[in-house]
Motif scaffolding. Structure first.
Motif: not given
Length: 45
Positions: A9-10, A13-18, A21
């Protein structure tokens, strides 16, 4: 059988870094393998 789930659950608006993941996927894979091994050892099918 359903044992649970993993959920990232970031911040909105944020995208978890590769890397995050990939770590999450690796951990989920290892838990799944451990549960499968445990089930097999107990004689489940």
């Amino acid at each position: 059988h359903f044992y649970g789930r993993f959920m990232m659950q970031p911040t909105p608006g944020a995208v978890p870094p590769l890397q995050a993941r990939l770590v999450a996927a690796t951990l989920a894979d290892q838990v799944g393998a451990a549960l499968d091994t445990s089930r097999t050892a107990r004689g489940g099918s």
